[in-house]
Design an enzyme around this catalytic site. Structure first.
Site, short mmCIF file in Angstrom:
data_model
loop_
_atom_site.label_atom_id
_atom_site.label_comp_id
_atom_site.label_asym_id
_atom_site.label_seq_id
_atom_site.Cartn_x
_atom_site.Cartn_y
_atom_site.Cartn_z
N HIS A 54 33.68 0.68 51.18
CA HIS A 54 33.82 2.12 51.43
C HIS A 54 34.40 2.85 50.22
O HIS A 54 35.15 3.82 50.35
CB HIS A 54 34.71 2.38 52.66
N ASN A 127 31.82 3.51 61.89
CA ASN A 127 30.63 3.63 61.04
C ASN A 127 29.62 4.54 61.71
O ASN A 127 29.84 5.04 62.82
CB ASN A 127 30.00 2.25 60.81
N TYR A 337 43.20 -3.30 56.92
CA TYR A 337 43.08 -1.93 56.41
C TYR A 337 44.41 -1.42 55.86
O TYR A 337 44.47 -0.86 54.77
CB TYR A 337 42.56 -1.00 57.51
#
Length: 485
Positions: A54, A127, A337
């Site tokens: 990303h 997504n 993350y």
């Protein structure tokens, strides 16, 4: 009107910003030139590590407005009443390419929403596809390595891409999505967003529901063919960024309608598909979409680096009434993350304006580290519990507990009655029109035919045959024709 005085970073006025200090006219430069050294040193440090995935992103601010009552399913404050608005920041992205890649490429798109709620920030990281390639996070680094640039050739290699998929039959569903018409959105405004994972909602009575999020674009779905995308990527690598920026600047504010699928927690164990498998969807006839609200983007960031590049999302940023499920991929991302952002931005990245709470304030005992502001005030303690009126725990869990049983170990996910790696991929194929099927076949064959090893090709063909006999036969014929040319 007098202009502001240019200063160094310490605030001293700069006398000359066009000529470096030197030993005489035409002589060597002087190390005492603070402005020169400061500018060069800062310039050397202007880039931070890009995201491994990303990396290439765009973003905008806006709001989420509740349009339908969902208080029977969650006690989340920002969903508490019809008409309530919550500020949001949404970051779009491609997944596999680097920061310097093009927007118009065949790749999933990230759709990450930060809700600045009165109970803290809630990050919904998803997504533009409802499924993903793998179902277990232990495979994730290997998967991304296979899709990134090869260590020797320095480019994405079909051998690596398709070899991984040959060994990951569960990827067949997502490959069918990716190689189909929706694999290249025409813009960020013209695609849907999905939470993809299964999450948990809990109501005031403590009842738990598993939930999937669907953001349906109000602009309509628009996609590009492979040929259109190749042309656009060459003409304007920043096509999606440009489109989003200019639309909002013109006042054409993109919006999405949020729907959810809700499954009572007690139904999960006997559902025909594993409801926590990221490679599978819940058919709408089983759990219909229920409308929740509307998301609108109406303000561009003032600085792309400060607000888009430094925006940090983590799916473990929950608020009361929302929590995790046993979804293995989600469980892995709850750690990965946040850890990625601690590496990229530092342990105090949550103090950056784009990441800090806006409708409330953060009160905790985090201190020190790079870029620490330590805003807690004079004499504030850095431990808990304490006797000095520091923040205290609530004693109320954010969500309902998840039931567990059995022995620890490396377990394969439990099989449900309809669990296999191919059924839903076949269902997706059979939903397509004749023209959509033809484009899908051409896209798959174009990549698979470039693979150098016959056994890798055969393994992938077996997956498409298992999904649907016609699907497999057509891919096989198309690959053979391209390899014979």
């Amino acid at each position: 009107m007098s202009k502001r005085v240019l200063t160094t970073e310490s605030g001293a006025p700069v006398a000359d910003n066009q000529n470096s200090a030197s030993a005489g006219v035409g002589g060597p430069l002087l190390i005492q030139d603070q402005q020169l050294l400061e500018k060069l040193a800062r310039f050397n440090r202007e880039r931070i590590p890009e995201r491994v995935v990303h990396a290439r992103g765009s973003g905008a601010y806006g709001y989420f407005e509740v349009t339908d009552d969902v208080t029977g399913f969650t006690h989340a404050d920002f969903l508490g009443e019809i008409g309530r608005r919550t500020e949001v920041f949404l970051r779009f992205s491609t997944v596999a390419d680097s920061l310097g890649g093009a927007d118009a490429v065949r790749d999933p798109r990230g759709f990450a929403v930060k809700f600045y709620t009165r109970e803290g920030n809630y990050d919904l990281v998803g997504n533009n596809t409802p499924v993903f390639f793998i179902k277990d996070p232990i495979k994730f680094p290997d998967f991304i390595h296979s899709q990134k640039r090869d260590p020797f050739t320095g480019r994405q290699e079909p051998d690596n891409v398709w070899d991984f998929w040959a060994h990951a039959p569960e990827a067949t569903h997502q490959v069918t999505w990716l190689m189909g018409d929706r694999g290249i959105p025409a813009s960020y405004r013209h695609m849907n967003g999905y939470g993809s994972h299964t999450y948990q909602w809990t109501n005031e009575q403590g009842e738990a529901f598993f939930v999937k999020y669907h953001f349906k674009t109000n602009q309509g779905i628009r996609c590009l063919s492979s040929e259109q995308a190749a042309e656009l990527a060459g003409k304007d690598p920043n096509s999606h960024q440009t489109d989003l920026l200019q639309a909002i600047e013109r006042g054409v504010n993109p919006s999405w309608t949020l729907y959810v699928q809700l499954m009572p927690a007690e139904e999960a164990a006997d559902y025909r598909f594993n409801p926590f498998d990221l490679t599978k969807v819940w058919p709408h006839k089983d759990y219909p979409l229920q409308r929740v609200g509307r998301l609108v983007l109406d303000r561009n960031p003032d600085n792309v680096f400060a607000e888009v590049e430094q925006a940090a999302f983590s799916p473990n940023n929950f608020v009361p009434g929302i929590g995790p499920s046993p979804d293995k991929m989600l469980q892995g991302r709850l750690f990965a993350y946040a850890d990625a952002q601690r590496y990229r931005l530092g342990v105090n990245h949550t103090l950056l304006p784009v990441n800090a709470p806006r409708a409330t304030e953060a009160n905790n005992y985090g201190r020190d580290g790079f870029m620490a502001l330590n805003p807690q005030g004079r004499g504030a303690k850095n431990y808990e519990p304490n006797s000095y009126d520091g923040p205290v725990e609530t004693g109320r869990p954010l969500s309902a507990p998840l039931a567990v049983n059995g022995h620890t170990g490396n377990h394969v996910a439990p099989l449900h009655t309809k669990d296999d790696d191919f059924f839903q991929a076949g269902e997706l194929y059979r939903l397509m029109s004749a023209e959509e099927k033809s484009r899908l076949i051409a896209n798959i064959a174009g990549g698979l035919s470039q693979v150098s090893r016959d056994d890798v090709i055969e393994k992938n063909l077996a997956h498409f045959h298992a999904a649907d006999p016609e699907y497999g036969k057509r891919v096989e014929e198309a690959v053979r024709a391209l390899r014979e040319d």
